[in-house]
Design a protein around this motif. Sequence first.
Motif, mmCIF file in Angstrom:
data_model
loop_
_atom_site.group_PDB
_atom_site.id
_atom_site.type_symbol
_atom_site.label_atom_id
_atom_site.label_comp_id
_atom_site.label_asym_id
_atom_site.label_seq_id
_atom_site.Cartn_x
_atom_site.Cartn_y
_atom_site.Cartn_z
ATOM 1 N N LYS A 151 0.868 -1.181 0.000
ATOM 2 C CA LYS A 151 0.000 0.000 0.000
ATOM 3 C C LYS A 151 0.901 1.225 0.000
ATOM 4 N N PRO A 152 1.483 1.541 -1.150
ATOM 5 C CA PRO A 152 2.452 2.647 -1.187
ATOM 6 C C PRO A 152 1.791 3.981 -0.872
ATOM 7 N N GLU A 153 2.618 4.908 -0.393
ATOM 8 C CA GLU A 153 2.105 6.257 -0.118
ATOM 9 C C GLU A 153 1.634 6.917 -1.397
ATOM 10 N N ARG A 154 0.653 7.793 -1.246
ATOM 11 C CA ARG A 154 0.088 8.453 -2.418
ATOM 12 C C ARG A 154 1.155 9.221 -3.206
ATOM 13 N N LYS A 155 2.039 9.885 -2.470
ATOM 14 C CA LYS A 155 3.022 10.719 -3.172
ATOM 15 C C LYS A 155 3.971 9.877 -4.031
ATOM 16 N N LEU A 156 4.027 8.579 -3.719
ATOM 17 C CA LEU A 156 4.903 7.691 -4.487
ATOM 18 C C LEU A 156 4.269 7.289 -5.817
ATOM 19 N N VAL A 157 2.962 7.292 -5.887
ATOM 20 C CA VAL A 157 2.314 6.766 -7.100
ATOM 21 C C VAL A 157 1.692 7.840 -7.983
ATOM 22 N N GLN A 158 1.472 9.041 -7.437
ATOM 23 C CA GLN A 158 0.739 10.003 -8.256
ATOM 24 C C GLN A 158 1.606 10.753 -9.263
ATOM 25 N N ASN A 159 2.924 10.611 -9.143
ATOM 26 C CA ASN A 159 3.758 11.249 -10.169
ATOM 27 C C ASN A 159 4.629 10.246 -10.904
ATOM 28 N N LEU A 160 4.070 9.069 -11.134
ATOM 29 C CA LEU A 160 4.795 8.050 -11.885
ATOM 30 C C LEU A 160 4.940 8.455 -13.347
ATOM 31 N N SER A 161 6.031 8.029 -13.951
ATOM 32 C CA SER A 161 6.182 8.150 -15.401
ATOM 33 C C SER A 161 5.349 7.062 -16.067
ATOM 34 N N ALA A 162 5.305 7.108 -17.386
ATOM 35 C CA ALA A 162 4.584 6.081 -18.137
ATOM 36 C C ALA A 162 5.113 4.696 -17.775
ATOM 37 N N ASP A 163 6.425 4.551 -17.673
ATOM 38 C CA ASP A 163 6.984 3.244 -17.347
ATOM 39 C C ASP A 163 6.653 2.823 -15.923
ATOM 40 N N GLY A 164 6.641 3.773 -15.010
ATOM 41 C CA GLY A 164 6.255 3.472 -13.639
ATOM 42 C C GLY A 164 4.817 2.970 -13.584
ATOM 43 N N VAL A 165 3.945 3.609 -14.344
ATOM 44 C CA VAL A 165 2.545 3.186 -14.393
ATOM 45 C C VAL A 165 2.434 1.777 -14.982
ATOM 46 N N ARG A 166 3.236 1.504 -16.019
ATOM 47 C CA ARG A 166 3.205 0.154 -16.607
ATOM 48 C C ARG A 166 3.571 -0.903 -15.572
ATOM 49 N N VAL A 167 4.594 -0.598 -14.782
ATOM 50 C CA VAL A 167 5.025 -1.549 -13.751
ATOM 51 C C VAL A 167 3.912 -1.754 -12.718
ATOM 52 N N VAL A 168 3.314 -0.671 -12.271
ATOM 53 C CA VAL A 168 2.260 -0.794 -11.257
ATOM 54 C C VAL A 168 1.050 -1.553 -11.810
ATOM 55 N N LEU A 169 0.683 -1.257 -13.065
ATOM 56 C CA LEU A 169 -0.463 -1.967 -13.660
ATOM 57 C C LEU A 169 -0.155 -3.461 -13.831
ATOM 58 N N LYS A 170 1.113 -3.797 -14.024
ATOM 59 C CA LYS A 170 1.494 -5.220 -14.085
ATOM 60 C C LYS A 170 1.520 -5.840 -12.680
ATOM 61 N N LYS A 171 2.073 -5.109 -11.725
ATOM 62 C CA LYS A 171 2.086 -5.601 -10.335
ATOM 63 C C LYS A 171 0.664 -5.895 -9.866
ATOM 64 N N PHE A 172 -0.252 -5.049 -10.292
ATOM 65 C CA PHE A 172 -1.644 -5.157 -9.843
ATOM 66 C C PHE A 172 -2.226 -6.542 -10.173
ATOM 67 N N VAL A 173 -1.742 -7.153 -11.249
ATOM 68 C CA VAL A 173 -2.311 -8.438 -11.692
ATOM 69 C C VAL A 173 -1.256 -9.542 -11.675
#
Lengths: 311, 311
Positions: A151-173
Amino acid sequence: MLKVPDHQVAGHQGSHGQPGPLIDDSGRFYKPLQDDDRGAIEAAFYTSFSSNTRVPDHIRRFFPVFHGTQLIEASDGSGQRPHLVLEDVVSGRSHPSVMDVKIGSRTWYPEASEDYIQRCFEKDRKFSSLCLGFRISGLQLYGSEESELWKPERKLVQNLSADGVRVVLKKFVSSNSPIDPNLNPDFAFASSVYGGSSGILAQLLELKSWFEDQTMYHLNSCSVLMVYEKKKVLKGGSSDAEVKLIDFAHVTEGNGIIDHNFVGGLCSLIKFISEILTSPDECTTKVCLQNSDNKNEILTSSNECTTKVCL
Amino acid sequence: MLKVPDHQVAGHQGSHGQPGPLIDDSGRFYKPLQDDDRGAIEAAFYTSFSSNTRVPDHIRRFFPVFHGTQLIEASDGSGQRPHLVLEDVVSGRSHPSVMDVKIGSRTWYPEASEDYIQRCFEKDRKFSSLCLGFRISGLQLYGSEESELWKPERKLVQNLSADGVRVVLKKFVSSNSPIDPNLNPDFAFASSVYGGSSGILAQLLELKSWFEDQTMYHLNSCSVLMVYEKKKVLKGGSSDAEVKLIDFAHVTEGNGIIDHNFVGGLCSLIKFISEILTSPDECTTKVCLQNSDNKNEILTSSNECTTKVCL
């Protein structure tokens, strides 16, 4: 009877004398009405929406059911206060993996105050909204062990780059640990959560069709909540994946114009999720040019294929 | 051999010692390269795009053919100057009705200078871009008489309300006078220009599908040009309706993200045009809340059905 919800990942949480939401054991979610315009706007939206016969049923299911407002004891002990009584969208789930994605490259709107516009304008540029058309506002991901929760802190996830978002969307599943930075996410459950006729992608596409047509509401600063039941998927069961729209404190009238800001952001999120289903291993050689001082090795090191990131 | 084009409706026109575009009689359009970054960016875009094998042919036809750059005598007599050599998109048309629509609620982009961002930010709010997701940058409409041509000033069309845009989009495909303020536009040619398998709506939808997927280019501040041959339509012939994208002086790399700003604006334009085809007489009771000091009776009085406008 009322308690603080376990699975809230974004939004106003009760703290420092500020009341937060409550839930009961019958599947209801009590959201304190904010004192300023926001409370009145959100109540007005739910009232309008719930009686609007022009909203088709297959779209209505994407919104929490509204049970009116009710005076209850606030979570911070400050006394009785009006609350929106809503469907608790994670009720009945024991290990829900949840992601809150605030849609739109712009969270402000012409009708807002100049001060609010300027604050949002700066935030949208600082976070990923401007660049991606959305930002992740919060998430919680269960691992394969029941005790493992990321459950990462909000400040860690709200300014992700495109690649960061890709990683999180993959982690999610993924079936492997969301916390271990040395593990590449295996996105083992991508097809059962994102894919299929009742998966998250299909639901987002259904929403998109409606938003391309509806000109009644502009859902400024609203979030798409993506939820599925991790425990069930780990046992080979259905993901029970569900998309809900939440947070309507900044809704404005559409006045005959589609919510083009929402449509654009939703299309961008859809593209990110589609790519995980269709070409998950494709290398990304170019990334968001957005600058950020927030280095986050956990999120970047697991995507070996990426040649450059700007987290 | 070279002359000033007859049918330019927007963009930089030659004046006050500033060179403008030229055309020849073989269907080529010569656009002077702007001295600053804009010229270099547009040339780089055309060079990249014209050799990009990932652009499908059915999409390539929406972009002017690029014939390289060439040193020619500038239109203002200031001497030789490099020009982009492009397809003249209205070549061969005698009475083209033309509309230039700048797509996107935002014409700035993160990579731009702070000064440019602030100027665009103010313009987007002042004009209809923020509200509608696009703004009309210019147009010329022929009437039923060859001599009748409506070519309103840019400042008159770029800050139209939603209702003003509806009127102009109807005028664009009407058989009656575009100039007479007492005539309601009859949109007699809506189905032959906007509708059908090769009409403008079908072309815009084809573009939309591509923009929902392509992550190579962000076409900031780019325009959709809609053109058809008024003279032919008046005689009962085909409209030869065509959509072209023009103006790439602010293109940036997509870096793996769709151009969500363009997608949103395009969807909004598509919705306006769809409504003319499907429910042209529906009353609009609520309109854009945008303020404007620019009263324009010509545009509003012809839409009797409208109860309130904010032109």
